[in-house]
Design a protein around this motif. Structure first.
Motif, PDB file in Angstrom:
ATOM      1  N   THR A 131       7.043  11.779  -3.190  1.00 28.58           N
ATOM      2  CA  THR A 131       7.703  13.028  -2.823  1.00 28.58           C
ATOM      3  C   THR A 131       8.411  12.797  -1.495  1.00 28.58           C
ATOM      4  OG1 THR A 131       5.866  13.988  -1.557  1.00 28.58           O
ATOM      5  CG2 THR A 131       5.887  14.397  -3.931  1.00 28.58           C
ATOM      6  N   TYR A 132       9.474  13.555  -1.267  1.00 28.96           N
ATOM      7  CA  TYR A 132      10.255  13.432  -0.038  1.00 28.96           C
ATOM      8  C   TYR A 132      10.590  14.812   0.509  1.00 28.96           C
ATOM      9  CZ  TYR A 132      11.137   8.578  -1.401  1.00 28.96           C
ATOM     10  OH  TYR A 132      11.002   7.255  -1.750  1.00 28.96           O
ATOM     11  N   ALA A 133      10.683  14.889   1.812  1.00 32.17           N
ATOM     12  CA  ALA A 133      11.223  16.086   2.431  1.00 32.17           C
ATOM     13  C   ALA A 133      12.709  16.169   2.090  1.00 32.17           C
ATOM     14  CB  ALA A 133      11.035  16.030   3.942  1.00 32.17           C
ATOM     15  N   ASP A 134      13.207  17.393   1.931  1.00 34.55           N
ATOM     16  CA  ASP A 134      14.621  17.565   1.579  1.00 34.55           C
ATOM     17  C   ASP A 134      15.538  16.903   2.600  1.00 34.55           C
ATOM     18  OD1 ASP A 134      14.267  20.945   0.238  1.00 34.55           O
ATOM     19  OD2 ASP A 134      13.968  18.978  -0.690  1.00 34.55           O
ATOM     20  N   SER A 135      15.128  16.908   3.855  1.00 32.55           N
ATOM     21  CA  SER A 135      15.969  16.378   4.929  1.00 32.55           C
ATOM     22  C   SER A 135      16.168  14.869   4.861  1.00 32.55           C
ATOM     23  CB  SER A 135      15.380  16.756   6.287  1.00 32.55           C
ATOM     24  OG  SER A 135      14.064  16.237   6.425  1.00 32.55           O
ATOM     25  N   VAL A 136      15.340  14.168   4.097  1.00 28.16           N
ATOM     26  CA  VAL A 136      15.443  12.700   4.047  1.00 28.16           C
ATOM     27  C   VAL A 136      15.764  12.180   2.648  1.00 28.16           C
ATOM     28  CG1 VAL A 136      13.794  12.537   5.950  1.00 28.16           C
ATOM     29  CG2 VAL A 136      12.999  12.187   3.594  1.00 28.16           C
ATOM     30  N   LYS A 137      15.821  13.052   1.676  1.00 30.23           N
ATOM     31  CA  LYS A 137      16.108  12.611   0.308  1.00 30.23           C
ATOM     32  C   LYS A 137      17.436  11.880   0.242  1.00 30.23           C
ATOM     33  CE  LYS A 137      13.474  15.978  -2.392  1.00 30.23           C
ATOM     34  NZ  LYS A 137      13.546  17.184  -3.246  1.00 30.23           N
ATOM     35  N   GLY A 138      17.435  10.751  -0.451  1.00 35.04           N
ATOM     36  CA  GLY A 138      18.647   9.958  -0.579  1.00 35.04           C
ATOM     37  C   GLY A 138      18.886   9.000   0.567  1.00 35.04           C
ATOM     38  N   ARG A 139      18.117   9.136   1.653  1.00 37.47           N
ATOM     39  CA  ARG A 139      18.277   8.239   2.808  1.00 37.47           C
ATOM     40  C   ARG A 139      17.040   7.387   3.054  1.00 37.47           C
ATOM     41  NH1 ARG A 139      18.764  10.331   7.736  1.00 37.47           N
ATOM     42  NH2 ARG A 139      17.584  12.230   7.288  1.00 37.47           N
ATOM     43  N   PHE A 140      15.877   7.956   2.806  1.00 34.95           N
ATOM     44  CA  PHE A 140      14.612   7.253   3.047  1.00 34.95           C
ATOM     45  C   PHE A 140      13.972   6.873   1.727  1.00 34.95           C
ATOM     46  CE2 PHE A 140      13.367   9.338   7.387  1.00 34.95           C
ATOM     47  CZ  PHE A 140      14.631   9.010   7.883  1.00 34.95           C
ATOM     48  N   THR A 141      13.278   5.741   1.735  1.00 33.98           N
ATOM     49  CA  THR A 141      12.528   5.298   0.557  1.00 33.98           C
ATOM     50  C   THR A 141      11.134   4.878   0.979  1.00 33.98           C
ATOM     51  OG1 THR A 141      14.558   4.493  -0.504  1.00 33.98           O
ATOM     52  CG2 THR A 141      12.455   3.709  -1.384  1.00 33.98           C
ATOM     53  N   ILE A 142      10.137   5.493   0.366  1.00 28.59           N
ATOM     54  CA  ILE A 142       8.753   5.129   0.628  1.00 28.59           C
ATOM     55  C   ILE A 142       8.280   4.175  -0.456  1.00 28.59           C
ATOM     56  CG2 ILE A 142       7.777   7.097  -0.654  1.00 28.59           C
ATOM     57  CD1 ILE A 142       5.564   7.234   1.509  1.00 28.59           C
ATOM     58  N   SER A 143       7.484   3.197  -0.066  1.00 25.21           N
ATOM     59  CA  SER A 143       6.928   2.258  -1.037  1.00 25.21           C
ATOM     60  C   SER A 143       5.594   1.744  -0.509  1.00 25.21           C
ATOM     61  CB  SER A 143       7.883   1.089  -1.300  1.00 25.21           C
ATOM     62  OG  SER A 143       8.123   0.358  -0.111  1.00 25.21           O
ATOM     63  N   ARG A 144       4.840   1.132  -1.373  1.00 20.56           N
ATOM     64  CA  ARG A 144       3.562   0.583  -0.950  1.00 20.56           C
ATOM     65  C   ARG A 144       3.261  -0.678  -1.733  1.00 20.56           C
ATOM     66  NH1 ARG A 144      -0.911   5.081  -2.377  1.00 20.56           N
ATOM     67  NH2 ARG A 144      -2.427   3.378  -2.146  1.00 20.56           N
ATOM     68  N   ASP A 145       2.564  -1.585  -1.085  1.00 22.94           N
ATOM     69  CA  ASP A 145       2.089  -2.808  -1.719  1.00 22.94           C
ATOM     70  C   ASP A 145       0.574  -2.686  -1.757  1.00 22.94           C
ATOM     71  OD1 ASP A 145       1.151  -5.380  -2.311  1.00 22.94           O
ATOM     72  OD2 ASP A 145       2.887  -6.328  -1.386  1.00 22.94           O
ATOM     73  N   ASN A 146       0.034  -2.329  -2.917  1.00 22.29           N
ATOM     74  CA  ASN A 146      -1.406  -2.089  -3.013  1.00 22.29           C
ATOM     75  C   ASN A 146      -2.213  -3.351  -2.754  1.00 22.29           C
ATOM     76  OD1 ASN A 146      -1.116   0.669  -3.614  1.00 22.29           O
ATOM     77  ND2 ASN A 146      -0.868   0.249  -5.795  1.00 22.29           N
ATOM     78  N   ALA A 147      -1.666  -4.494  -3.122  1.00 23.34           N
ATOM     79  CA  ALA A 147      -2.384  -5.753  -2.902  1.00 23.34           C
ATOM     80  C   ALA A 147      -2.527  -6.061  -1.423  1.00 23.34           C
ATOM     81  CB  ALA A 147      -1.665  -6.889  -3.615  1.00 23.34           C
ATOM     82  N   LYS A 148      -1.543  -5.622  -0.644  1.00 29.57           N
ATOM     83  CA  LYS A 148      -1.559  -5.875   0.799  1.00 29.57           C
ATOM     84  C   LYS A 148      -2.012  -4.652   1.594  1.00 29.57           C
ATOM     85  CE  LYS A 148       2.167  -9.310   0.681  1.00 29.57           C
ATOM     86  NZ  LYS A 148       3.517  -9.667   1.187  1.00 29.57           N
ATOM     87  N   ASN A 149      -2.331  -3.565   0.886  1.00 33.58           N
ATOM     88  CA  ASN A 149      -2.731  -2.312   1.560  1.00 33.58           C
ATOM     89  C   ASN A 149      -1.716  -1.920   2.620  1.00 33.58           C
ATOM     90  OD1 ASN A 149      -5.159  -2.013   0.079  1.00 33.58           O
ATOM     91  ND2 ASN A 149      -6.174  -3.474   1.429  1.00 33.58           N
ATOM     92  N   THR A 150      -0.456  -2.030   2.272  1.00 29.68           N
ATOM     93  CA  THR A 150       0.616  -1.768   3.230  1.00 29.68           C
ATOM     94  C   THR A 150       1.559  -0.709   2.695  1.00 29.68           C
ATOM     95  OG1 THR A 150       0.483  -4.032   4.069  1.00 29.68           O
ATOM     96  CG2 THR A 150       2.465  -2.791   4.585  1.00 29.68           C
ATOM     97  N   LEU A 151       1.923   0.193   3.581  1.00 29.46           N
ATOM     98  CA  LEU A 151       2.859   1.273   3.288  1.00 29.46           C
ATOM     99  C   LEU A 151       4.153   1.001   4.028  1.00 29.46           C
ATOM    100  CD1 LEU A 151       3.297   4.213   2.130  1.00 29.46           C
ATOM    101  CD2 LEU A 151       2.477   5.010   4.361  1.00 29.46           C
ATOM    102  N   TYR A 152       5.268   1.315   3.394  1.00 30.81           N
ATOM    103  CA  TYR A 152       6.579   1.100   4.008  1.00 30.81           C
ATOM    104  C   TYR A 152       7.403   2.385   3.978  1.00 30.81           C
ATOM    105  CZ  TYR A 152       5.320  -3.753   2.976  1.00 30.81           C
ATOM    106  OH  TYR A 152       4.666  -4.952   2.899  1.00 30.81           O
ATOM    107  N   LEU A 153       8.345   2.458   4.918  1.00 28.31           N
ATOM    108  CA  LEU A 153       9.342   3.515   4.881  1.00 28.31           C
ATOM    109  C   LEU A 153      10.674   2.897   5.284  1.00 28.31           C
ATOM    110  CD1 LEU A 153       9.806   6.561   4.387  1.00 28.31           C
ATOM    111  CD2 LEU A 153       9.674   6.861   6.871  1.00 28.31           C
ATOM    112  N   GLN A 154      11.555   2.753   4.310  1.00 21.45           N
ATOM    113  CA  GLN A 154      12.898   2.267   4.578  1.00 21.45           C
ATOM    114  C   GLN A 154      13.762   3.470   4.927  1.00 21.45           C
ATOM    115  OE1 GLN A 154      14.181  -0.975   4.636  1.00 21.45           O
ATOM    116  NE2 GLN A 154      16.002   0.056   5.449  1.00 21.45           N
ATOM    117  N   MET A 155      14.324   3.436   6.120  1.00 23.73           N
ATOM    118  CA  MET A 155      15.119   4.563   6.602  1.00 23.73           C
ATOM    119  C   MET A 155      16.556   4.112   6.795  1.00 23.73           C
ATOM    120  SD  MET A 155      12.446   6.257   9.322  1.00 23.73           S
ATOM    121  CE  MET A 155      12.562   4.885  10.465  1.00 23.73           C
ATOM    122  N   ASN A 156      17.450   4.675   6.025  1.00 23.37           N
ATOM    123  CA  ASN A 156      18.870   4.353   6.113  1.00 23.37           C
ATOM    124  C   ASN A 156      19.657   5.578   6.550  1.00 23.37           C
ATOM    125  OD1 ASN A 156      18.306   1.759   5.061  1.00 23.37           O
ATOM    126  ND2 ASN A 156      18.551   2.489   2.952  1.00 23.37           N
TER     127      ASN A 156
END
Length: 124
Positions: A58-83
């Motif tokens: 899910t995304y806040a309306d203010s960041v939709k289309g610009r931010f991408t959240i992802s996670r690597d479960n094997a590495k227990n790591t969360l990411y946020l790509q902000m463009n």
């Protein structure tokens, strides 16, 4: 001991990009909600993006289309790509986790563990 360690914040000009990371250690749940939240000075904390173990986002309306959240479960790591960053994206960004993956959305406010935060500053 549960630890969430964020990295990747910094200062960029408007239109630029940043990628935030959050490494989670010691968390005993196999299925959980992971989230990015932010708080600017004088403003309320707001949910930016969330993702479950199963990849539902899910995304806040203010960041939709610009931010991408992802996670690597094997590495227990969360990411946020902000463009296409804007000055109004400037804030302290926090990652957070909670076992209630069924209630994982940007409207969720209660998380049982938080990171220390990483500062994002966008200049015009």
């Amino acid at each position: 001991q549960v630890q969430l360690v964020e990295s990747g914040g910094g200062s960029v000009q408007a239109g630029g990009s940043l990628r935030l990371s959050c490494v989670v250690s010691g968390y005993g749940y196999s299925e959980y909600c992971m989230a990015w939240l932010r708080q600017a000075p004088g403003k309320q904390r707001e949910g930016v993006a969330t993702i479950t173990t199963f990849g539902s986002t899910t995304y806040a309306d203010s960041v939709k289309g610009r931010f991408t959240i992802s996670r690597d479960n094997a590495k227990n790591t969360l990411y946020l790509q902000m463009n296409s960053l804007k000055p109004e994206d400037s804030a302290m960004y926090y990652c957070a986790v909670d076992p209630a993956y069924w209630a994982c959305s940007t409207g969720k406010s209660g998380y049982n563990y938080w990171g220390q935060g990483t500062q994002v500053t966008v200049s015009s």
